[in-house]
Design an enzyme around this catalytic site. Structure first.
Site, PDB file in Angstrom:
ATOM      1  N   LYS A   1      -4.848  -6.356   1.030  1.00  0.00           N
ATOM      2  CA  LYS A   1      -3.958  -5.323   1.592  1.00  0.00           C
ATOM      3  C   LYS A   1      -3.632  -5.681   3.043  1.00  0.00           C
ATOM      4  CE  LYS A   1      -3.711  -0.271   1.346  1.00  0.00           C
ATOM      5  NZ  LYS A   1      -4.544   0.931   1.290  1.00  0.00           N
TER       6      LYS A   1
HETATM    7  C1  E4P Z   1      -2.659   3.825   0.622  1.00  0.00           C
HETATM    8  O1  E4P Z   1      -3.068   2.828   0.090  1.00  0.00           O
HETATM    9  C2  E4P Z   1      -3.423   4.627   1.571  1.00  0.00           C
HETATM   10  O2  E4P Z   1      -4.800   4.389   1.379  1.00  0.00           O
HETATM   11  C3  E4P Z   1      -3.252   6.102   1.383  1.00  0.00           C
HETATM   12  O3  E4P Z   1      -2.499   6.433   0.257  1.00  0.00           O
HETATM   13  C4  E4P Z   1      -3.047   6.908   2.591  1.00  0.00           C
HETATM   14  O4  E4P Z   1      -2.991   8.267   2.227  1.00  0.00           O
HETATM   15  P1  E4P Z   1      -3.143   9.460   3.297  1.00  0.00           P
HETATM   16  O5  E4P Z   1      -1.831   9.589   3.993  1.00  0.00           O
HETATM   17  O6  E4P Z   1      -3.443  10.658   2.432  1.00  0.00           O
HETATM   18  O7  E4P Z   1      -4.253   9.070   4.219  1.00  0.00           O
END
Ligand code: E4P
Length: 217
Positions: free
Chosen positions: A87
């Site tokens: 990622k």
């Molecule tokens: C994506 O991979 C992120 O981990 C995530 O969806 C972030 O979500 P949030 O805005 O609820 O922290």
């Protein structure tokens, strides 16, 4: 549509896996910290523990923000387990790193995407997944779902194979709307998946079936 769970909590990952509908997991440094997983060695072990529970892709985020650092860290993460997806943040160095990993056949997830232009760049770099954060856009009075629709149109126009991973999903309606638009994947909390089960008419109907059965038996 693939369902990913967005957590580093092993119990919740097991629950979603046991439901039989889970296709993968996304994590981020904040989710790891929330579970109290700190220190490089523990974090790496935790990724392996997650991979041992699920069968699909598990996104593991790099901390480095320079190209060389991202490549080094991404290679280490990818070497941990065959299910790991590297990622990478949507910054210039992250796009370069996505191209590097894509050329090597290593899966990537370009994260922190908030515009169609960023999603176009991620696809051009050959990312496996692009993660537009719809909940965080909604939080600042911008239509997150509209971004999913824009990216869907652009990717369809050119046949990009990058999968749209609707991220920062907060509730069941996000899941349903993303499915209607044609997101390839959604990632959200366990509640956004389990919430899809709920309908009062199901509960009322089941109670009546059971009551009627009892009358005759
Ligand atoms: C994506 O991979 C992120 O981990 C995530 O969806 C972030 O979500 P949030 O805005 O609820 O922290």
């Amino acid at each position: 549509m693939k369902f990913f769970i967005d957590t580093a909590n092993l119990e919740q990952i097991r629950d979603a896996q046991n439901l039989g509908v889970l296709d993968g997991v996304t994590t981020n440094p904040s989710l790891m910290a929330k579970e109290g997983i700190t220190g490089r060695e523990n974090i790496l072990k935790h990724y392996v523990a997650i991979c041992d529970i699920v069968e699909g892709d598990v996104s593991a985020e790099v901390i480095a923000t320079d190209y060389d650092g991202m490549v080094k860290e991404g290679e280490e993460l990818a070497g941990l387990h065959k299910q790991i997806v590297v990622k990478l943040p949507m910054i210039k160095e992250g796009v370069k790193a996505a191209k590097y990993f894509s050329d090597k056949g290593i899966k990537t997830n370009v994260t922190l995407v908030f515009s169609a232009g960023q999603a176009l760049l991620a696809a051009k770099a050959g990312a496996t997944y692009v993660s537009p954060f719809i909940g965080r856009l909604d939080d600042v009075s911008t239509d997150g779902l509209n971004l999913i629709a824009e990216i869907r149109q652009i990717y369809n126009n050119y046949g990009f194979s990058t999968q749209i991973l609707a991220a920062s999903v907060r509730h069941t309606m996000h899941v349903i709307d993303c499915a209607k638009i044609g997101a390839d994947v959604m990632t959200g909390p366990l509640s956004s998946i389990e919430g899809l089960l709920n309908h009062p008419l199901t509960d009322i109907g089941l109670a009546k079936f059971l009551a009627d059965y009892k009358k005759g038996n």
